[in-house]
Design a protein around this motif. Structure first.
Motif, PDB file in Angstrom:
ATOM      1  N   ILE A  18       0.854  -1.185   0.000  1.00  0.00           N
ATOM      2  CA  ILE A  18       0.000   0.000   0.000  1.00  0.00           C
ATOM      3  C   ILE A  18       0.894   1.240   0.000  1.00  0.00           C
ATOM      4  CG2 ILE A  18      -1.802   1.267   1.224  1.00  0.00           C
ATOM      5  CD1 ILE A  18      -2.425  -1.368   2.692  1.00  0.00           C
ATOM      6  N   PRO A  19       0.738   2.125  -0.984  1.00  0.00           N
ATOM      7  CA  PRO A  19       1.529   3.363  -0.970  1.00  0.00           C
ATOM      8  C   PRO A  19       1.184   4.221   0.258  1.00  0.00           C
ATOM      9  CG  PRO A  19       0.546   2.990  -3.128  1.00  0.00           C
ATOM     10  CD  PRO A  19      -0.075   2.004  -2.181  1.00  0.00           C
ATOM     11  N   ASP A  20       2.125   5.044   0.676  1.00  0.00           N
ATOM     12  CA  ASP A  20       1.940   5.932   1.818  1.00  0.00           C
ATOM     13  C   ASP A  20       0.670   6.771   1.647  1.00  0.00           C
ATOM     14  OD1 ASP A  20       2.591   7.151   4.243  1.00  0.00           O
ATOM     15  OD2 ASP A  20       3.760   8.713   3.254  1.00  0.00           O
ATOM     16  N   ARG A  21      -0.104   6.854   2.704  1.00  0.00           N
ATOM     17  CA  ARG A  21      -1.343   7.638   2.779  1.00  0.00           C
ATOM     18  C   ARG A  21      -2.462   7.102   1.884  1.00  0.00           C
ATOM     19  NH1 ARG A  21       0.239  11.624   6.062  1.00  0.00           N
ATOM     20  NH2 ARG A  21       2.272  12.550   5.793  1.00  0.00           N
ATOM     21  N   ASP A  25      -8.604  -2.310   0.748  1.00  0.00           N
ATOM     22  CA  ASP A  25      -9.685  -3.117   1.288  1.00  0.00           C
ATOM     23  C   ASP A  25      -9.330  -4.583   1.106  1.00  0.00           C
ATOM     24  OD1 ASP A  25     -11.255  -0.825   1.814  1.00  0.00           O
ATOM     25  OD2 ASP A  25     -12.017  -0.834  -0.235  1.00  0.00           O
ATOM     26  N   PHE A  26      -9.725  -5.404   2.077  1.00  0.00           N
ATOM     27  CA  PHE A  26      -9.508  -6.840   1.925  1.00  0.00           C
ATOM     28  C   PHE A  26     -10.575  -7.586   2.706  1.00  0.00           C
ATOM     29  CE2 PHE A  26      -7.256  -5.935   5.809  1.00  0.00           C
ATOM     30  CZ  PHE A  26      -7.472  -7.053   6.602  1.00  0.00           C
ATOM     31  N   GLU A  27     -10.776  -8.813   2.324  1.00  0.00           N
ATOM     32  CA  GLU A  27     -11.691  -9.707   3.019  1.00  0.00           C
ATOM     33  C   GLU A  27     -10.940 -10.982   3.346  1.00  0.00           C
ATOM     34  OE1 GLU A  27     -15.425 -10.394   1.114  1.00  0.00           O
ATOM     35  OE2 GLU A  27     -15.547  -8.349   0.378  1.00  0.00           O
ATOM     36  N   GLU A  47       4.403  -3.988   7.863  1.00  0.00           N
ATOM     37  CA  GLU A  47       5.830  -3.845   7.606  1.00  0.00           C
ATOM     38  C   GLU A  47       6.018  -2.756   6.565  1.00  0.00           C
ATOM     39  OE1 GLU A  47       7.262  -7.729   6.573  1.00  0.00           O
ATOM     40  OE2 GLU A  47       6.973  -8.470   8.612  1.00  0.00           O
ATOM     41  N   TYR A  48       6.947  -1.830   6.849  1.00  0.00           N
ATOM     42  CA  TYR A  48       7.161  -0.662   6.006  1.00  0.00           C
ATOM     43  C   TYR A  48       8.393  -0.826   5.132  1.00  0.00           C
ATOM     44  CZ  TYR A  48       3.883   1.005   9.489  1.00  0.00           C
ATOM     45  OH  TYR A  48       2.800   1.133  10.310  1.00  0.00           O
ATOM     46  N   ALA A  49       8.478  -0.019   4.084  1.00  0.00           N
ATOM     47  CA  ALA A  49       9.583  -0.093   3.130  1.00  0.00           C
ATOM     48  C   ALA A  49      10.939   0.143   3.783  1.00  0.00           C
ATOM     49  CB  ALA A  49       9.364   0.917   1.994  1.00  0.00           C
TER      50      ALA A  49
END
Length: 70
Positions: A18-21, A25-27, A47-49
């Motif tokens: 997911i890009p910053d900001r 959505d997920f199920e 976990e971040y880049a």
């Protein structure tokens, strides 16, 4: 994410980073997680880049439809 009773993390439920900001959505199938409250309570790790991570403990995803990570 994983049920609080697991000592290992479960599979990544996101299809892509997911890009910053941004949001994603997920199920999930509750039957895949046999943790407390029939698959509603989870520990969540982001976990971040830059290699850092954030852990959220015992989040009820059935009652908390949105999670904001900073």
């Amino acid at each position: 994410m994983s049920p609080p009773t697991n000592i290992n993390w479960g599979k990544n439920e996101l299809e892509a980073p997911i890009p910053d900001r941004e949001k994603a959505d997920f199920e999930w199938k509750r039957s895949d997680y046999k943790g407390a409250e029939a698959g509603c309570l989870f520990e969540v790790r982001a976990e971040y880049a830059d290699g850092k991570s954030t852990d959220l403990e015992e989040i009820n995803l059935c009652k908390t439809p949105t999670i904001n990570l900073k």
